[in-house]
Design a protein around this motif. Structure first.
Motif, PDB file in Angstrom:
ATOM      1  N   LEU A 208       0.782  -1.015  -0.060  1.00 34.91           N
ATOM      2  CA  LEU A 208       0.017  -0.116   0.051  1.00 34.91           C
ATOM      3  C   LEU A 208       0.887   1.185  -0.033  1.00 34.91           C
ATOM      4  O   LEU A 208       1.864   1.293   0.722  1.00 34.91           O
ATOM      5  N   PHE A 209       0.409   2.342  -0.866  1.00 39.32           N
ATOM      6  CA  PHE A 209       1.246   3.538  -0.883  1.00 39.32           C
ATOM      7  C   PHE A 209       0.392   4.542  -0.173  1.00 39.32           C
ATOM      8  O   PHE A 209      -0.812   4.700  -0.205  1.00 39.32           O
ATOM      9  N   GLN A 210       1.004   5.794  -0.077  1.00 37.34           N
ATOM     10  CA  GLN A 210       0.543   6.895   0.330  1.00 37.34           C
ATOM     11  C   GLN A 210      -0.691   7.383  -0.656  1.00 37.34           C
ATOM     12  O   GLN A 210      -1.544   7.775  -0.543  1.00 37.34           O
ATOM     13  N   ASP A 211       0.018   7.396  -1.962  1.00 30.21           N
ATOM     14  CA  ASP A 211      -0.634   7.757  -3.007  1.00 30.21           C
ATOM     15  C   ASP A 211      -1.386   6.492  -3.779  1.00 30.21           C
ATOM     16  O   ASP A 211      -0.672   5.606  -4.408  1.00 30.21           O
ATOM     17  N   PRO A 212      -2.708   6.457  -3.738  1.00 29.87           N
ATOM     18  CA  PRO A 212      -3.237   5.043  -3.970  1.00 29.87           C
ATOM     19  C   PRO A 212      -3.306   4.759  -5.512  1.00 29.87           C
ATOM     20  O   PRO A 212      -3.249   3.557  -5.909  1.00 29.87           O
ATOM     21  N   LEU A 213      -2.799   5.805  -6.453  1.00 30.27           N
ATOM     22  CA  LEU A 213      -2.775   5.590  -7.710  1.00 30.27           C
ATOM     23  C   LEU A 213      -1.643   4.684  -8.282  1.00 30.27           C
ATOM     24  O   LEU A 213      -1.400   4.011  -9.143  1.00 30.27           O
ATOM     25  N   ARG A 214      -0.563   4.614  -7.388  1.00 32.54           N
ATOM     26  CA  ARG A 214       0.387   3.921  -7.504  1.00 32.54           C
ATOM     27  C   ARG A 214       0.243   2.659  -7.161  1.00 32.54           C
ATOM     28  O   ARG A 214       1.087   1.677  -7.649  1.00 32.54           O
ATOM     29  N   GLY A 215      -0.725   2.351  -6.688  1.00 32.34           N
ATOM     30  CA  GLY A 215      -0.937   0.592  -6.246  1.00 32.34           C
ATOM     31  C   GLY A 215      -2.208   0.266  -7.213  1.00 32.34           C
ATOM     32  O   GLY A 215      -2.653  -0.783  -6.632  1.00 32.34           O
ATOM     33  N   SER A 216      -2.683   1.140  -8.101  1.00 29.47           N
ATOM     34  CA  SER A 216      -3.799   0.446  -8.753  1.00 29.47           C
ATOM     35  C   SER A 216      -3.563   0.849 -10.316  1.00 29.47           C
ATOM     36  O   SER A 216      -2.726   1.477 -10.568  1.00 29.47           O
ATOM     37  N   ALA A 217      -4.396   0.590 -11.120  1.00 36.84           N
ATOM     38  CA  ALA A 217      -4.086   0.782 -12.308  1.00 36.84           C
ATOM     39  C   ALA A 217      -5.602   1.930 -12.777  1.00 36.84           C
ATOM     40  O   ALA A 217      -6.516   1.309 -13.071  1.00 36.84           O
ATOM     41  N   PRO A 218      -5.402   3.203 -12.795  1.00 38.81           N
ATOM     42  CA  PRO A 218      -6.208   4.131 -12.818  1.00 38.81           C
ATOM     43  C   PRO A 218      -7.211   4.181 -13.872  1.00 38.81           C
ATOM     44  O   PRO A 218      -8.315   4.511 -13.994  1.00 38.81           O
TER      45      PRO A 218
ATOM     46  N   CYS B   1      -2.357 -11.946   0.620  1.00 35.10           N
ATOM     47  CA  CYS B   1      -1.115 -12.030   0.899  1.00 35.10           C
ATOM     48  C   CYS B   1      -0.645 -12.328   2.198  1.00 35.10           C
ATOM     49  O   CYS B   1      -1.583 -12.217   3.137  1.00 35.10           O
ATOM     50  N   ARG B   2       0.781 -12.843   2.339  1.00 32.68           N
ATOM     51  CA  ARG B   2       0.930 -13.259   3.695  1.00 32.68           C
ATOM     52  C   ARG B   2       1.837 -12.202   4.420  1.00 32.68           C
ATOM     53  O   ARG B   2       2.346 -12.295   5.740  1.00 32.68           O
ATOM     54  N   MET B   3       2.284 -11.094   3.711  1.00 33.35           N
ATOM     55  CA  MET B   3       3.071  -9.936   4.222  1.00 33.35           C
ATOM     56  C   MET B   3       2.507  -8.887   3.702  1.00 33.35           C
ATOM     57  O   MET B   3       2.328  -8.666   2.568  1.00 33.35           O
ATOM     58  N   LEU B   4       2.221  -7.672   4.458  1.00 36.86           N
ATOM     59  CA  LEU B   4       1.845  -6.461   3.919  1.00 36.86           C
ATOM     60  C   LEU B   4       2.853  -5.250   4.151  1.00 36.86           C
ATOM     61  O   LEU B   4       3.068  -4.943   5.289  1.00 36.86           O
ATOM     62  N   ILE B   5       3.208  -4.489   3.103  1.00 34.89           N
ATOM     63  CA  ILE B   5       4.207  -3.547   3.407  1.00 34.89           C
ATOM     64  C   ILE B   5       3.095  -2.121   2.929  1.00 34.89           C
ATOM     65  O   ILE B   5       2.726  -1.996   1.965  1.00 34.89           O
ATOM     66  N   ALA B   6       3.104  -1.321   4.030  1.00 37.16           N
ATOM     67  CA  ALA B   6       2.437  -0.087   3.895  1.00 37.16           C
ATOM     68  C   ALA B   6       3.218   1.059   4.141  1.00 37.16           C
ATOM     69  O   ALA B   6       3.603   1.328   5.435  1.00 37.16           O
ATOM     70  N   ALA B   7       2.875   2.073   3.296  1.00 34.32           N
ATOM     71  CA  ALA B   7       3.443   3.467   3.602  1.00 34.32           C
ATOM     72  C   ALA B   7       2.473   4.448   3.533  1.00 34.32           C
ATOM     73  O   ALA B   7       2.180   4.916   2.707  1.00 34.32           O
ATOM     74  N   GLN B   8       2.346   4.909   4.830  1.00 40.42           N
ATOM     75  CA  GLN B   8       1.323   6.006   5.124  1.00 40.42           C
ATOM     76  C   GLN B   8      -0.111   5.923   4.344  1.00 40.42           C
ATOM     77  O   GLN B   8      -0.418   6.651   3.545  1.00 40.42           O
ATOM     78  N   PRO B   9      -0.565   4.860   4.421  1.00 44.03           N
ATOM     79  CA  PRO B   9      -1.752   4.377   3.860  1.00 44.03           C
ATOM     80  C   PRO B   9      -2.865   5.301   3.973  1.00 44.03           C
ATOM     81  O   PRO B   9      -4.117   5.327   3.395  1.00 44.03           O
ATOM     82  N   THR B  10      -3.085   5.714   5.081  1.00 44.90           N
ATOM     83  CA  THR B  10      -4.177   6.538   5.543  1.00 44.90           C
ATOM     84  C   THR B  10      -3.914   8.112   5.492  1.00 44.90           C
ATOM     85  O   THR B  10      -4.876   8.803   5.756  1.00 44.90           O
ATOM     86  N   ARG B  11      -2.905   8.552   5.053  1.00 41.97           N
ATOM     87  CA  ARG B  11      -2.551  10.013   4.979  1.00 41.97           C
ATOM     88  C   ARG B  11      -3.461  10.709   3.857  1.00 41.97           C
ATOM     89  O   ARG B  11      -3.353   9.954   2.737  1.00 41.97           O
ATOM     90  N   GLY B  12      -4.038  11.668   4.263  1.00 43.49           N
ATOM     91  CA  GLY B  12      -4.870  12.402   3.091  1.00 43.49           C
ATOM     92  C   GLY B  12      -6.274  11.914   2.751  1.00 43.49           C
ATOM     93  O   GLY B  12      -6.863  12.349   1.955  1.00 43.49           O
ATOM     94  N   VAL B  13      -6.770  10.731   3.404  1.00 44.46           N
ATOM     95  CA  VAL B  13      -8.002  10.238   3.178  1.00 44.46           C
ATOM     96  C   VAL B  13      -9.118  10.580   4.279  1.00 44.46           C
ATOM     97  O   VAL B  13      -8.461  11.168   5.560  1.00 44.46           O
ATOM     98  N   ASP B  14     -10.298  10.679   4.087  1.00 45.58           N
ATOM     99  CA  ASP B  14     -11.084  10.966   5.189  1.00 45.58           C
ATOM    100  C   ASP B  14     -11.287   9.744   6.320  1.00 45.58           C
ATOM    101  O   ASP B  14     -10.650   8.852   6.395  1.00 45.58           O
TER     102      ASP B  14
END
Length: 249
Positions: A85-95, A167-180
């Motif tokens: 998971l990224f801070q910018d969700p567009l980096r983790g998806s296909a927009p 997934c058996r491991m999750l790497i998350a970088a600031q996934p809640t920053r900037g969301v409601d």
């Protein structure tokens, strides 16, 4: 689960100066661990995550996942086990793909190549069931392109895509920053549930309230080294601040 042994990674600034981003870092992460990583700018947080995920290879050291040496394994093969998971969700998806197509990517064997998961009626019903948990009506918008959604809804799609594929491991970088607030609560809840079900979680966060709420332990980095660990229940801003500045805990 994950074993990092004496990792070293340096970057040249182009002016003759070499920055050592990881300096002999060793870490063992067990199944179900929830560790939040903090550190000042340049401490090595992003470099550590990128090394684990295979965005680049370390200069020295060893990375083992579930007993297998993955030090030189390509990133797309690591992604079969490691969610991200990224801070910018567009980096983790296909927009430019629909919600439905993004969720289908979760069931492919890797992150590159054509979509291979069949969009049958059964699978579409499964995706709608997952989306209905959000309580946002997304299950009725599966043909909408992800790039047109709000940031909070984009991040929810990425969370669903990563965690629902097991997934058996999750790497998350600031996934809640900037969301409601509602989206942040949902994202935190899903990550906590995944950890309770055995997924190992490494999280970067600068929000002390979030650290205490979701973490088991807080790991402090300073100049590419681990300064120490703090139990989330005992964490204070002052103590973490001292460690982030390189002072002994």
């Amino acid at each position: 689960m994950l074993t990092l042994t004496k990792l070293e990674k340096s970057f040249s600034t182009g002016s003759g100066y070499v920055h050592k981003a990881l300096d002999g870092l060793s870490l063992n992460v067990e199944k179900g661990d929830f560790i939040t990583i903090v550190g000042s700018n340049g401490a090595g947080k992003s470099t550590l995550f990128n090394a684990i995920c295979g965005d680049f290879f370390v200069d020295r050291g060893r990375i083992a996942l579930e007993g297998k040496d993955i030090t030189y394994l390509p990133a797309h093969k690591r992604s079969r086990i490691i969610g991200r998971l990224f801070q910018d969700p567009l980096r983790g998806s296909a927009p430019n793909m629909t919600i439905e197509e993004n969720l289908a990517l979760a069931y492919t064997s890797g992150r590159i190549g054509p979509l291979r998961f069949p969009l049958t009626k059964k699978n579409r019903d499964l995706f709608r069931e997952h989306l209905a948990r959000f309580g946002m009506g997304l299950e009725d918008r599966v043909n909408v392109k992800v790039g047109t959604l709000s940031g909070g809804n984009q991040q929810k799609i990425v969370v669903a895509r990563e965690l629902d594929r097991g997934c058996r491991m999750l790497i998350a970088a600031q996934p809640t920053r900037g969301v409601d607030i509602a989206s942040a609560d949902y994202i935190q809840s899903r990550i906590l549930t995944a950890a309770e079900q055995g997924c190992a979680v490494l999280l970067i966060s600068s929000d002390l309230d979030e650290l205490i709420k979701v973490s088991d332990r807080i790991m402090v980095l300073f100049r590419g080294q681990i300064m120490g660990f703090v139990d989330a229940d005992n964490a204070t801003r002052e103590a973490l601040g001292r460690m982030m500045l390189g002072e002994a805990h």
